[in-house]
Design an enzyme around this catalytic site. Structure first.
Site, mmCIF file in Angstrom:
data_model
loop_
_atom_site.group_PDB
_atom_site.id
_atom_site.type_symbol
_atom_site.label_atom_id
_atom_site.label_comp_id
_atom_site.label_asym_id
_atom_site.label_seq_id
_atom_site.Cartn_x
_atom_site.Cartn_y
_atom_site.Cartn_z
ATOM 1 N N ASP A 29 16.171 -8.817 0.746
ATOM 2 C CA ASP A 29 15.729 -8.841 2.135
ATOM 3 C C ASP A 29 16.057 -10.161 2.821
ATOM 4 O O ASP A 29 16.429 -11.137 2.166
ATOM 5 C CB ASP A 29 14.217 -8.557 2.215
ATOM 6 C CG ASP A 29 13.409 -9.248 1.121
ATOM 7 O OD1 ASP A 29 13.899 -10.230 0.539
ATOM 8 O OD2 ASP A 29 12.283 -8.793 0.840
ATOM 9 N N ASN A 78 -0.232 -7.180 -1.116
ATOM 10 C CA ASN A 78 -0.568 -5.811 -0.687
ATOM 11 C C ASN A 78 0.339 -4.801 -1.393
ATOM 12 O O ASN A 78 0.496 -3.674 -0.948
ATOM 13 C CB ASN A 78 -0.450 -5.667 0.833
ATOM 14 C CG ASN A 78 0.969 -5.934 1.344
ATOM 15 O OD1 ASN A 78 1.886 -6.186 0.559
ATOM 16 N ND2 ASN A 78 1.159 -5.885 2.648
ATOM 17 N N HIS A 99 3.540 -4.831 -1.675
ATOM 18 C CA HIS A 99 4.870 -4.535 -1.125
ATOM 19 C C HIS A 99 5.955 -4.903 -2.127
ATOM 20 O O HIS A 99 5.775 -5.793 -2.962
ATOM 21 C CB HIS A 99 5.093 -5.192 0.251
ATOM 22 C CG HIS A 99 5.194 -6.687 0.265
ATOM 23 N ND1 HIS A 99 4.589 -7.459 1.235
ATOM 24 C CD2 HIS A 99 5.844 -7.560 -0.543
ATOM 25 C CE1 HIS A 99 4.872 -8.734 1.011
ATOM 26 N NE2 HIS A 99 5.631 -8.823 -0.061
ATOM 27 N N GLU A 156 6.381 -2.506 3.324
ATOM 28 C CA GLU A 156 4.935 -2.678 3.443
ATOM 29 C C GLU A 156 4.230 -1.336 3.198
ATOM 30 O O GLU A 156 4.875 -0.283 3.195
ATOM 31 C CB GLU A 156 4.608 -3.192 4.855
ATOM 32 C CG GLU A 156 5.252 -4.537 5.210
ATOM 33 C CD GLU A 156 4.522 -5.750 4.588
ATOM 34 O OE1 GLU A 156 3.949 -5.628 3.485
ATOM 35 O OE2 GLU A 156 4.541 -6.817 5.214
HETATM 36 C C1 F6R Z 1 11.112 -11.465 -1.544
HETATM 37 C C2 F6R Z 1 10.451 -10.164 -1.531
HETATM 38 C C3 F6R Z 1 8.969 -10.036 -1.561
HETATM 39 C C4 F6R Z 1 8.282 -10.977 -2.548
HETATM 40 C C5 F6R Z 1 6.772 -10.840 -2.437
HETATM 41 C C6 F6R Z 1 6.048 -11.813 -3.350
HETATM 42 O O1 F6R Z 1 12.519 -11.318 -1.523
HETATM 43 O O2 F6R Z 1 11.115 -9.196 -1.470
HETATM 44 O O3 F6R Z 1 8.643 -8.709 -1.885
HETATM 45 O O4 F6R Z 1 8.711 -10.677 -3.837
HETATM 46 O O5 F6R Z 1 6.375 -11.090 -1.110
HETATM 47 O O6 F6R Z 1 6.261 -13.097 -2.864
HETATM 48 P P1 F6R Z 1 5.766 -14.371 -3.700
HETATM 49 O O7 F6R Z 1 6.583 -14.395 -4.943
HETATM 50 O O8 F6R Z 1 6.078 -15.548 -2.807
HETATM 51 O O9 F6R Z 1 4.322 -14.171 -3.957
#
Ligand code: F6R
Length: 251
Positions: free
Chosen positions: A67, A136, A138, A143
């Site tokens: 992403d 959450n 995701h 989301e």
């Molecule tokens: C990042 C992504 C997100 C993260 C998620 C956890 O490329 O796709 O899904 O993996 O937000 O983020 P952290 O590791 O910062 O807790």
């Protein structure tokens, strides 16, 4: 679904780095799916070290990041393009023409998303996808409410995700509210998936993803349907997984 529980976040990161290194050793021309965020920093540190020691080559590899924020140019320190350069690409022998990240500056994000999706298909799909997990649940920036067959597309970030990621932005910097993300359907087509989640703040999201039932309210629970998904956790992140589930998986 497999679950591996390690004593610490460092051990869990080393285990995931090992999966990536074994994938590259087994198939040097692998197509890898890569995440950003705080969780994989230890993985990338292990991979950089392995490369320095001559134990990893990206010479024939292709990568697709999950992403990117809409509105951030690749030079922006908070962009995922910048993150990948800092944490991996500048330190290994990857051909940058084969290190793909959606462009956050595309005039039409929907056209960019379709281009990205087609590029993944043109490379024959992704061999190994590494994922983090949002608080959450995701995956990518899919989301809660995202369809399990969703494709790469423009999405709105939830207030909780914007808040969780605020720390990555300089005080006063404008934080994007939208992103381009691979879809859940796109992720489910990857041949092998490894999810790394560490820390107590991920325990509820891990439990909801692993214990089921699978639902669109819990994006991580879509992975229940994938034939080769492994969750690699530290003890804190594994805290709320049902014991029965662990026993069932150990059997
Ligand atoms: C990042 C992504 C997100 C993260 C998620 C956890 O490329 O796709 O899904 O993996 O937000 O983020 P952290 O590791 O910062 O807790």
């Amino acid at each position: 679904m497999n679950i591996i529980i390690k004593d610490s976040a460092a051990d869990a990161s080393a285990a995931v780095a090992d999966v990536l290194l074994r994938q590259l050793a087994h198939k040097p021309g692998s197509v890898l799916g890569l995440p950003t965020g705080g969780t994989p920093l230890g993985v990338y540190a292990n991979v950089r070290q392995a490369h320095e020691q001559g134990r990893a080559s990206f010479a024939s590899a292709t990568t697709f990041n999950l992403d990117e924020y809409i509105g951030l140019p690749a030079e922006d320190p908070a962009s995922y393009a910048h993150y990948m350069r800092e944490n991996l690409f500048a330190h290994v022998n990857i051909d940058l023409d084969r290190a793909h990240i959606p462009s956050g500056m595309a005039e039409d994000p929907s056209i960019e998303a379709a281009r990205y999706e087609a590029l993944i298909a043109a490379h024959g799909g992704i061999d190994l996808m590494l994922l983090g997990l949002g608080r959450n649940a995701h995956i990518g920036f899919n989301e809660p409410g995202s369809a399990h067959d969703s494709r790469t597309r423009r999405v709105s970030l939830t207030p909780s995700t914007i808040e969780a990621n605020a720390g990555y932005f300089e005080p006063g910097a404008r934080q994007p509210s939208h992103a381009i993300t691979m879809g859940i359907g796109t992720i489910l087509e990857c041949r092998k998936i490894v999810v790394l989640a560490t820390g107590l703040e991920k325990a509820e999201a891990v439990a909801a993803s692993v214990n089921g039932p699978s639902s669109e309210d819990v994006p991580g629970s879509a992975l229940i349907w994938h034939p080769d998904t492994t969750f690699v956790l530290d003890r804190a992140a594994a805290r709320h997984i049902e014991r029965a589930k662990i026993r069932e998986l150990e059997a």
